[in-house]
Design an enzyme around this catalytic site. Structure first.
Site, PDB file in Angstrom:
ATOM      1  N   ARG A   1     -59.212  68.000 -36.306  1.00  0.00           N
ATOM      2  CA  ARG A   1     -60.022  66.821 -35.968  1.00  0.00           C
ATOM      3  C   ARG A   1     -61.508  67.096 -36.220  1.00  0.00           C
ATOM      4  O   ARG A   1     -62.224  66.268 -36.805  1.00  0.00           O
ATOM      5  CB  ARG A   1     -59.826  66.441 -34.501  1.00  0.00           C
ATOM      6  CG  ARG A   1     -58.486  65.811 -34.173  1.00  0.00           C
ATOM      7  CD  ARG A   1     -58.355  65.525 -32.693  1.00  0.00           C
ATOM      8  NE  ARG A   1     -59.299  64.497 -32.239  1.00  0.00           N
ATOM      9  CZ  ARG A   1     -59.438  64.120 -30.983  1.00  0.00           C
ATOM     10  NH1 ARG A   1     -58.711  64.706 -30.038  1.00  0.00           N
ATOM     11  NH2 ARG A   1     -60.295  63.178 -30.649  1.00  0.00           N
TER      12      ARG A   1
ATOM     13  N   ASN B   1     -38.942  90.381 -49.926  1.00  0.00           N
ATOM     14  CA  ASN B   1     -37.544  89.959 -49.780  1.00  0.00           C
ATOM     15  C   ASN B   1     -37.266  88.682 -50.559  1.00  0.00           C
ATOM     16  O   ASN B   1     -36.196  88.538 -51.166  1.00  0.00           O
ATOM     17  CB  ASN B   1     -37.219  89.763 -48.298  1.00  0.00           C
ATOM     18  CG  ASN B   1     -36.894  91.072 -47.600  1.00  0.00           C
ATOM     19  OD1 ASN B   1     -35.811  91.619 -47.760  1.00  0.00           O
ATOM     20  ND2 ASN B   1     -37.847  91.601 -46.854  1.00  0.00           N
TER      21      ASN B   1
ATOM     22  N   SER C   1     -34.005  99.973 -47.782  1.00  0.00           N
ATOM     23  CA  SER C   1     -34.038  98.720 -47.007  1.00  0.00           C
ATOM     24  C   SER C   1     -34.577  98.926 -45.595  1.00  0.00           C
ATOM     25  O   SER C   1     -33.925  98.613 -44.605  1.00  0.00           O
ATOM     26  CB  SER C   1     -32.626  98.111 -46.943  1.00  0.00           C
ATOM     27  OG  SER C   1     -32.134  97.842 -48.229  1.00  0.00           O
TER      28      SER C   1
ATOM     29  N   TYR D   1     -45.012  69.245 -27.637  1.00  0.00           N
ATOM     30  CA  TYR D   1     -45.950  69.379 -26.532  1.00  0.00           C
ATOM     31  C   TYR D   1     -45.223  69.443 -25.206  1.00  0.00           C
ATOM     32  O   TYR D   1     -44.306  68.665 -24.931  1.00  0.00           O
ATOM     33  CB  TYR D   1     -46.929  68.197 -26.474  1.00  0.00           C
ATOM     34  CG  TYR D   1     -47.588  68.078 -25.109  1.00  0.00           C
ATOM     35  CD1 TYR D   1     -48.522  69.038 -24.699  1.00  0.00           C
ATOM     36  CD2 TYR D   1     -47.225  67.068 -24.221  1.00  0.00           C
ATOM     37  CE1 TYR D   1     -49.085  68.974 -23.438  1.00  0.00           C
ATOM     38  CE2 TYR D   1     -47.796  66.990 -22.960  1.00  0.00           C
ATOM     39  CZ  TYR D   1     -48.723  67.942 -22.560  1.00  0.00           C
ATOM     40  OH  TYR D   1     -49.279  67.892 -21.314  1.00  0.00           O
TER      41      TYR D   1
ATOM     42  N   ARG E   1     -23.619  89.866 -54.957  1.00  0.00           N
ATOM     43  CA  ARG E   1     -22.871  88.744 -54.388  1.00  0.00           C
ATOM     44  C   ARG E   1     -22.459  87.742 -55.463  1.00  0.00           C
ATOM     45  O   ARG E   1     -21.448  87.048 -55.309  1.00  0.00           O
ATOM     46  CB  ARG E   1     -23.705  88.045 -53.311  1.00  0.00           C
ATOM     47  CG  ARG E   1     -23.781  88.806 -51.993  1.00  0.00           C
ATOM     48  CD  ARG E   1     -24.333  87.935 -50.872  1.00  0.00           C
ATOM     49  NE  ARG E   1     -25.743  87.662 -51.052  1.00  0.00           N
ATOM     50  CZ  ARG E   1     -26.719  88.436 -50.573  1.00  0.00           C
ATOM     51  NH1 ARG E   1     -26.415  89.547 -49.911  1.00  0.00           N
ATOM     52  NH2 ARG E   1     -27.981  88.101 -50.756  1.00  0.00           N
TER      53      ARG E   1
ATOM     54  N   ARG F   1     -20.951  98.464 -50.768  1.00  0.00           N
ATOM     55  CA  ARG F   1     -20.948  97.103 -51.302  1.00  0.00           C
ATOM     56  C   ARG F   1     -21.036  97.071 -52.828  1.00  0.00           C
ATOM     57  O   ARG F   1     -21.306  96.031 -53.419  1.00  0.00           O
ATOM     58  CB  ARG F   1     -22.110  96.319 -50.698  1.00  0.00           C
ATOM     59  CG  ARG F   1     -21.968  96.150 -49.186  1.00  0.00           C
ATOM     60  CD  ARG F   1     -23.138  95.374 -48.585  1.00  0.00           C
ATOM     61  NE  ARG F   1     -22.944  95.167 -47.153  1.00  0.00           N
ATOM     62  CZ  ARG F   1     -23.763  94.466 -46.378  1.00  0.00           C
ATOM     63  NH1 ARG F   1     -24.843  93.902 -46.904  1.00  0.00           N
ATOM     64  NH2 ARG F   1     -23.524  94.320 -45.093  1.00  0.00           N
TER      65      ARG F   1
ATOM     66  N   ALA G   1     -37.395  96.661 -49.878  1.00  0.00           N
ATOM     67  CA  ALA G   1     -37.129  95.231 -49.692  1.00  0.00           C
ATOM     68  C   ALA G   1     -36.818  94.487 -50.987  1.00  0.00           C
ATOM     69  O   ALA G   1     -35.753  93.877 -51.128  1.00  0.00           O
ATOM     70  CB  ALA G   1     -38.313  94.583 -48.986  1.00  0.00           C
ATOM     71  N   ALA G   2     -37.737  94.507 -51.941  1.00  0.00           N
ATOM     72  CA  ALA G   2     -37.533  93.721 -53.165  1.00  0.00           C
ATOM     73  C   ALA G   2     -36.371  94.260 -53.984  1.00  0.00           C
ATOM     74  O   ALA G   2     -35.508  93.505 -54.434  1.00  0.00           O
ATOM     75  CB  ALA G   2     -38.816  93.704 -53.997  1.00  0.00           C
TER      76      ALA G   2
ATOM     77  N   CYS H   1     -43.351  97.890 -41.906  1.00  0.00           N
ATOM     78  CA  CYS H   1     -44.204  97.186 -40.934  1.00  0.00           C
ATOM     79  C   CYS H   1     -43.966  97.673 -39.511  1.00  0.00           C
ATOM     80  O   CYS H   1     -44.812  97.505 -38.639  1.00  0.00           O
ATOM     81  CB  CYS H   1     -43.949  95.679 -41.004  1.00  0.00           C
ATOM     82  SG  CYS H   1     -44.243  94.942 -42.616  1.00  0.00           S
TER      83      CYS H   1
END
Length: 463
Positions: free
Chosen positions: A451, A314, A44, A435, A25, A75, A14-15, A48
């Site tokens: 509350r 990410n 990639s 709601y 890019r 790419r 990921a990282a 999880c």
């Protein structure tokens, strides 16, 4: 024409690949050469998703891979899979990479202008007899998931033991229940899910028992017992022995920073690399780090923590890639949000637990409420329990935990936003949440807890 700068990435998940993709890019191949090393065969991917692959909910591993090495190469990112970086030479600005393919070139040095360390985390694997026996599995990579499935498909597995009752432990317990195994979870602590306060962990334990999962707490594992064939046959604790055809380690992970530490890079109390908000390793202009190998700032406590999650990884990668590519970005920190489930029980937390708040010297009030996921008269309404911590005197929200059925888990995001904004529980009570009877009672459970917390803070102040 000036030579292109070279960005070297260690770690292809990921990282690392988010950093590489973002930098690509922003910079053309003529401006920036990107070379990424991954010691496994996948890039990639979603670790999880492994419990859901094992449980048969999703197919894998292809469905868990967002971008293959071939996609990245197309790419303009030179991805070298099955290649492990074994040394970082900071003075020489180079890394030594070892080709793990026996037909490869063995070892070679590669220079860099910018180095991205995204080495991830490693499963905690206690030293004890039998821990490396066939049938004992960690769950960290897609290769781990494949090995576990091969055991399930090639060996009769009636009884499974999961060591550890954290997120991975309870998710793997669910996966093994879905595969028809008799599952025992052994947890050293007093309750499962040490990421919750003990009173909330008890709710998880009760639900796991109702699902047929035998959860044994206060169980310190001492040995994995093997049979004459060398395979696992039981797990021993200090007081008992539990038959097992399969053992899964769910003891959490530690930052994979051995390589970085050998190079002299700074790590924190949890063993993770320390960075600034630009994800630059502290003290170095061209060394970057992100993902499960770093520690991040906890916005609630003000201290660094190790929180290994793909969401953070990410984001880290996006920040690193932007900065290497000539743009500018920062990662301000986290509030410790996590959500999981075991069968139909949803488990979520954000912010600090009671022990964590006390450890950093924060005085607090804690409240717990019972509510429902929908209006009480609406069909299929499910119960949930919400616990909330607020700072004494100021009323600042410090943390929220939620355990319940359908519709409970993602409500933690309300509290995560409130924590990030530094809101008080009093202020939270005025939040304009959506709601309708199919979605919530008139007072959402999180607001009911707010509350009660606000009233408790006011009462404590009067006394």
């Amino acid at each position: 024409m000036a030579a292109a700068r070279r960005m070297v990435v260690i770690g292809g998940d990921a990282a690392g690949m988010s950093a590489a993709s973002r930098a690509r890019r922003l910079k053309s191949r003529g401006e920036l050469e990107i070379l990424a090393f991954e010691r496994g065969q996948f890039t990639s991917y979603s670790a999880c998703g492994i419990p859901y692959w094992v449980g048969g909910v999703v197919n894998g591993p292809d469905e868990l891979v967002a971008r293959t090495p071939e996609t990245h190469r197309g790419r303009g990112i030179d991805v070298r899979t099955n290649t492990e970086v074994v040394e970082i030479d900071l003075a020489g600005q180079r890394v030594l990479a070892r080709d793990l393919d026996p037909r490869g070139e063995d070892e070679r040095w590669y220079g860099f202008d910018d180095l991205v360390i995204a080495t991830g985390a490693r499963p905690r694997r206690p030293r004890m007899p039998g821990i490396d026996a066939p049938g004992v599995h960690g769950v960290q990579t897609l290769d781990d998931g494949r090995a576990l499935l091969e055991t399930l498909e090639s060996t009769p597995v009636e009884r499974a033991v999961v060591i550890g009752a954290g997120y991975i432990g309870v998710e793997m317990a669910e996966a093994l229940i879905q595969r028809g195994c008799l599952v025992t979870v052994l947890e050293r602590g007093d309750q499962p899910m040490s990421t919750l306060d003990p009173d909330m962990g008890r709710l998880v334990r009760d639900a796991m028992s109702g699902l047929g999962i035998d959860t044994v707490t206060g169980a310190e594992v001492t040995e994995v017992i093997t049979g004459e064939d060398g395979r696992v046959r039981a797990v021993a604790t200090k007081v008992s022995e539990y038959p097992a055809d399969l053992v899964v380690l769910g003891l959490g992970v530690a930052p994979e920073t051995g390589l970085a530490q050998e190079a002299g890079l700074p790590v924190g109390d949890y063993g993770g690399l320390l960075t600034d908000q630009a994800m630059r390793v502290r003290g170095y202009d061209n060394i970057w780090a992100g993902g499960d190998c770093v520690e991040v700032l906890d916005l609630v406590s003000g201290r660094t923590r190790h929180i290994p999650l793909g969401t953070h990884a990410n984001k880290h990668g996006q920040v690193i890639g932007s900065n290497v590519g000539g743009d500018y970005a920062t990662f301000p920190g986290v509030v410790g949000t996590a959500v999981s489930k075991v069968c139909d029980l949803e488990i979520a937390r954000t912010g600090l637990l009671e022990a964590e708040a006390a450890a950093v010297g924060l005085g607090f009030e804690a409240v717990t409420i019972e509510s429902t996921s929908r209006a009480g008269y609406y069909p299929d309404t499910r119960p949930m329990t919400v616990k909330m911590l607020a700072e004494r005197r100021t009323g600042r929200l410090l943390g929220t935990q939620i355990v319940g059925r359908e519709g409970a888990g993602k409500r933690v995001d309300i509290a995560a936003v409130a924590l990030t904004a530094g809101m008080t529980v009093e202020r939270m009570t005025a939040l304009d949440l959506g709601y309708a009877p199919p979605f919530s009672p008139v007072w959402d459970p999180v607001l009911v807890a707010a509350r009660k917390a606000a009233a408790t803070v006011r009462a404590a102040e009067r006394h």
